[in-house]
Write an enzyme that holds these catalytic residues in place. Structure first.
Site, PDB file in Angstrom:
ATOM      1  N   CYS A 168       0.817  -1.211   0.000  1.00  0.00           N
ATOM      2  CA  CYS A 168       0.000   0.000   0.000  1.00  0.00           C
ATOM      3  C   CYS A 168       0.851   1.261   0.000  1.00  0.00           C
ATOM      4  O   CYS A 168       0.374   2.332  -0.362  1.00  0.00           O
ATOM      5  CB  CYS A 168      -0.938   0.000   1.202  1.00  0.00           C
ATOM      6  SG  CYS A 168      -2.221  -1.256   1.088  1.00  0.00           S
ATOM      7  N   ASP A 171     -16.009   0.983  -1.396  1.00  0.00           N
ATOM      8  CA  ASP A 171     -14.851   0.099  -1.314  1.00  0.00           C
ATOM      9  C   ASP A 171     -14.734  -0.818  -2.517  1.00  0.00           C
ATOM     10  O   ASP A 171     -13.636  -1.257  -2.870  1.00  0.00           O
ATOM     11  CB  ASP A 171     -14.923  -0.753  -0.040  1.00  0.00           C
ATOM     12  CG  ASP A 171     -14.729   0.092   1.212  1.00  0.00           C
ATOM     13  OD1 ASP A 171     -14.123   1.181   1.106  1.00  0.00           O
ATOM     14  OD2 ASP A 171     -15.180  -0.325   2.287  1.00  0.00           O
ATOM     15  N   THR A 215      -4.264   2.675  -8.531  1.00  0.00           N
ATOM     16  CA  THR A 215      -3.094   3.281  -9.152  1.00  0.00           C
ATOM     17  C   THR A 215      -1.948   3.289  -8.161  1.00  0.00           C
ATOM     18  O   THR A 215      -2.082   3.786  -7.044  1.00  0.00           O
ATOM     19  CB  THR A 215      -3.394   4.732  -9.607  1.00  0.00           C
ATOM     20  OG1 THR A 215      -4.524   4.721 -10.469  1.00  0.00           O
ATOM     21  CG2 THR A 215      -2.208   5.317 -10.341  1.00  0.00           C
TER      22      THR A 215
END
Length: 756
Positions: free
Chosen positions: A420, A453, A545
């Protein structure tokens, strides 16, 4: 394309591929400025060198001799090349407005677009005359005229309006070429008549008397009718009417005078002279906006007015490049003073030239040879490219607009982690996606219109879900085109299965950088993708992205299909004709592009093919009885065909001579330039019978060439294949063709037989 760990800090956008800008590109290639990215926007991939155009018209040079390949030059310079037409400049938003793509932001912008003859002030000129500039329009007309003249019978009268050096050279070059063409056909050259028209009282008014007398004599000897002292009042379908009431019967009218700037320059609020050219200071900057530079014919140096001549555009290239680099790094630009006198070598059509510089004069064949040597040496600087400099290895923040940008650039590479930690910031992503308008579908309950989500979709009764995913690194530096190609590529499996696309989720990687630059790359890329997805009725419902050293994009796509109507790979039947809808060769072409070995027009054709959707083709193939279909992508034609023959329990015969091939692909494979995926694909050669007979065939490597956004391969009953091909051609697949036939499975181990 180029990759570097240096984040982009400033964008310099070059509008137009004129003589000054090709000099800028070469200069930046040899002297890159860390953190500064160049983007060239030009309608044409090949830009002509004006000094060689008369020789090209006369037939002394071919197309590539006189054109600079902007695609190759931009790749060499590490610049992005956007092939489009600029139609405006928003100086408040610092954006270049293009005709067919999203606006392109800039920190500095330079304009080198040349000039165009103004036809609107003369009745009928816009309808019945051909402007010599821009050159691409004239060149197209000239080639059509040559083709017509190869079968023309009877007299032909051509008028050229404008008796300056350009008009005189054009007249003599055209006459030389057409007279030779007439002579080769045995047609009387006396039936060819030329008229040179100008409102001035003399030809070549900016040159000395001896030069004028020489050309007056040449024009007279070659029976060119010269009409001076009277402006053109009207151009009609078969005649030119002068202000003195003289009427000249003509078949063709070419306009080489009254040049001016394009209308969008005025709309941009730039300071212009009376003819619409951009006024610039000694530093080649607009007095209205120091972020705007201009050079070449479109620029008017306020303190040093000069004639519009290619020599000045060429000489401005170096100071323009220096000042762009200096301003980008926060330094003061340096003034430039153009020469007062220059040498003009004016050709007479027949490998003979006249030299003119102030009061100096000379003429002869030796001068033409000297001019030829000078011109070829100039072109070699841009077409015979040296090795590229290695990319910057560390972060240099000299070009940062602010300390905040410099800090972001340094932190962009520091302490990078995966997972992440590699995601692009949510504000950047949300701003970029928030500008997009995905198609609305009733079966999308939760998507970008109401972000959450995850997306929530419904499946209509009686339908099954088709799911596929594709992802690849960028092979071009244009994120907008990359987005269109990636979306087309990802939809290919859906169409090959006979399904209707429903939704897509994007997966993207963008190079490290400051937020403003990253946001624009994401927006440009997704704008291209959304155009393709919307046209296919496929809703973009979300995406992820992350950051990476290279730009990359892919999509996970859902489709809907009737379970009884699935087009699998296993439905080929003996007697079927194998139809391929698009040409092959993208793998080798883009490998060559990265090595500066592909012509720009080859890449243009490949990109155009890759942007053609397979949706209409899939419908056509089904309508004509296809029971098996696949899209040709990474495994190449042979690999995908073997995937079809195995489950179908059949053999196939492939006709190498029928294989549709993109322009340039045969040349690049012959040069040994192959995709990095080619060696893995070549393993499928074991499926070919009598292999040794074919390995030296020039088209053999193309069987393994991996395709991006390739065409569909399907089996069509022989009785319906002619109708199928006719419809495919009408639908926009002109290269669709039968490349082979299906036969019953034999006792041979290899399922594929080749022929030519």
């Amino acid at each position: 394309m180029h990759t570097t760990e240096q984040p982009v800090l400033q964008d310099i956008v070059l509008i137009g591929g004129g003589h000054s800008h090709v000099g800028v590109l070469r200069h930046f290639a040899m002297n890159p400025v860390p953190g500064v990215r160049l983007t060239l926007i030009c309608r044409d991939t090949h830009t002509p060198y004006s000094g060689m155009l008369p020789g090209y018209i006369a037939g002394h040079y071919d197309y590539d001799d006189v054109h600079i390949d902007l695609s190759r030059l931009a790749e060499f310079a590490g610049a992005r090349f956007f092939r489009d037409e600029v139609v405006g400049l928003d100086r408040n938003a610092q954006q270049v407005i293009c005709r067919s793509r999203p606006a392109v932001p800039y920190d500095l912008v330079s304009i080198n677009i040349g000039s165009s003859p103004q036809l609107s002030g003369v009745g009928g000129a816009a309808e019945h005359a051909i402007a010599v500039k821009p050159i691409h329009g004239f060149d197209s007309h000239w080639r059509q005229l040559l083709e017509r003249m190869s079968a023309h019978i009877g007299p032909l009268s051509i008028a050229i309006v404008g008796a300056g050096a350009g008009g005189v050279e054009l007249t003599l070059a055209m006459q030389y070429r057409l007279q030779r063409l007439f002579a080769q056909r045995g047609v009387d050259r006396g039936q060819l008549q030329f008229h040179l028209i100008d409102s001035a009282s003399q030809i070549l008014p900016t040159h000395n008397a001896r030069v004028r007398r020489t050309f007056e004599s040449v024009l007279s000897e070659r029976s060119v009718q010269v009409h001076l002292g009277a402006a053109v009042q009207e151009v009609a379908p078969a005649q030119v009417v002068l202000a003195n009431s003289n009427v000249i019967p003509v078949d063709e009218v070419l306009w080489a005078t009254n040049a001016a700037g394009q209308s969008w320059l005025k709309e941009a609020g730039l300071d212009l002279d009376l003819r619409g050219f951009i006024n610039v200071t000694d530093t080649l900057q607009s007095p209205a906006d120091p972020r705007v530079f201009a050079a070449g014919d479109i620029a008017a140096m306020m303190n040093h007015p000069r004639e519009k001549a290619g020599v000045f555009a060429v000489r401005q290239g170096r100071p323009l490049a220096d000042n762009l680099a200096r301003v980008a790094q926060g330094l003061e630009p340096k003034p430039y003073r153009p020469q007062k006198r220059w040498l003009a070598l004016i050709s007479t059509g027949n490998r003979y030239a006249v030299a003119s510089r102030g009061n100096l004069f000379a003429r002869g064949q030796l001068l033409w040879r000297w001019k030829d040597w000078i011109d070829r040496r100039f072109m070699a600087r841009f077409n015979d490219l040296p090795e590229m400099q290695p990319p910057a290895a560390s972060v240099d923040t000299t070009a940062a607009v602010s300390q905040q940008d410099a800090s972001q650039a340094i932190s962009a590479l520091a302490m990078r982690c995966g997972g992440c930690g590699a995601k692009v910031g949510s504000t950047v992503l949300s701003r970029a996606l928030g500008k997009l308008q995905p198609v609305a579908r009733d079966d999308i309950l939760v998507g970008l219109h109401s972000p959450d989500d995850a997306a929530v979709l419904t499946v209509p009764p009686g339908k099954a879900v088709v799911h596929t995913v594709d992802f690849f690194r960028a092979f071009i530096d244009d994120p907008y085109i990359l987005g269109k190609v990636a979306a087309n590529h990802s939809l290919g499996d859906i169409f090959a299965m006979g399904a209707e696309p429903q939704s897509a989720t994007a997966i993207a990687a963008v190079p490290y950088g400051i937020e403003s630059k990253t946001e624009d790359v994401v927006f440009q890329m997704m704008s291209g993708a959304i155009e393709v997805l919307n046209a296919a009725g496929c809703a973009l419902v979300g995406g992820h992205t992350g950051e990476g050293q290279e730009l990359a994009l892919g999509f996970a796509v859902n489709g809907l299909i009737d379970p009884d109507q699935v087009l699998s790979k296993g439905g080929l039947r003996p007697g079927d004709c194998l139809v391929l809808t698009k040409p092959v060769g993208t793998g080798t072409l883009f490998a060559a592009h990265g090595r500066l070995q592909a012509k720009g027009r080859w890449i243009d054709e490949a990109l155009e093919s890759m942007q053609v959707s397979n949706q209409a083709a899939a419908g056509c193939l089904r309508e004509h009885g296809a029971q098996a279909c696949t899209d040709i992508t990474g495994f190449g034609v042979l690999g995908h065909l073997i995937e079809m023959t195995k489950p179908s329990g059949v053999d196939a015969e492939l006709d190498l001579s029928a294989l549709p091939v993109l322009a340039g692909a045969e040349e690049t494979v012959a040069a040994g330039i192959l995709s990095s995926l080619q060696p893995a694909n070549v393993r499928s050669r074991r499926g070919i019978r009598d292999l040794e007979r074919w390995v030296e065939h020039p088209r053999y490597p193309l069987l393994f060439d991996p395709q991006t956004a390739g065409g569909l391969l399907a089996g069509i009953p022989e009785s319906r294949v002619e109708s199928c091909l006719q419809q495919l051609h009408c639908l926009g697949y002109p290269s669709a063709v039968v490349i082979g036939r299906i036969s019953a499975q034999s006792d041979q181990l290899e399922p594929i037989t080749l022929r030519e």
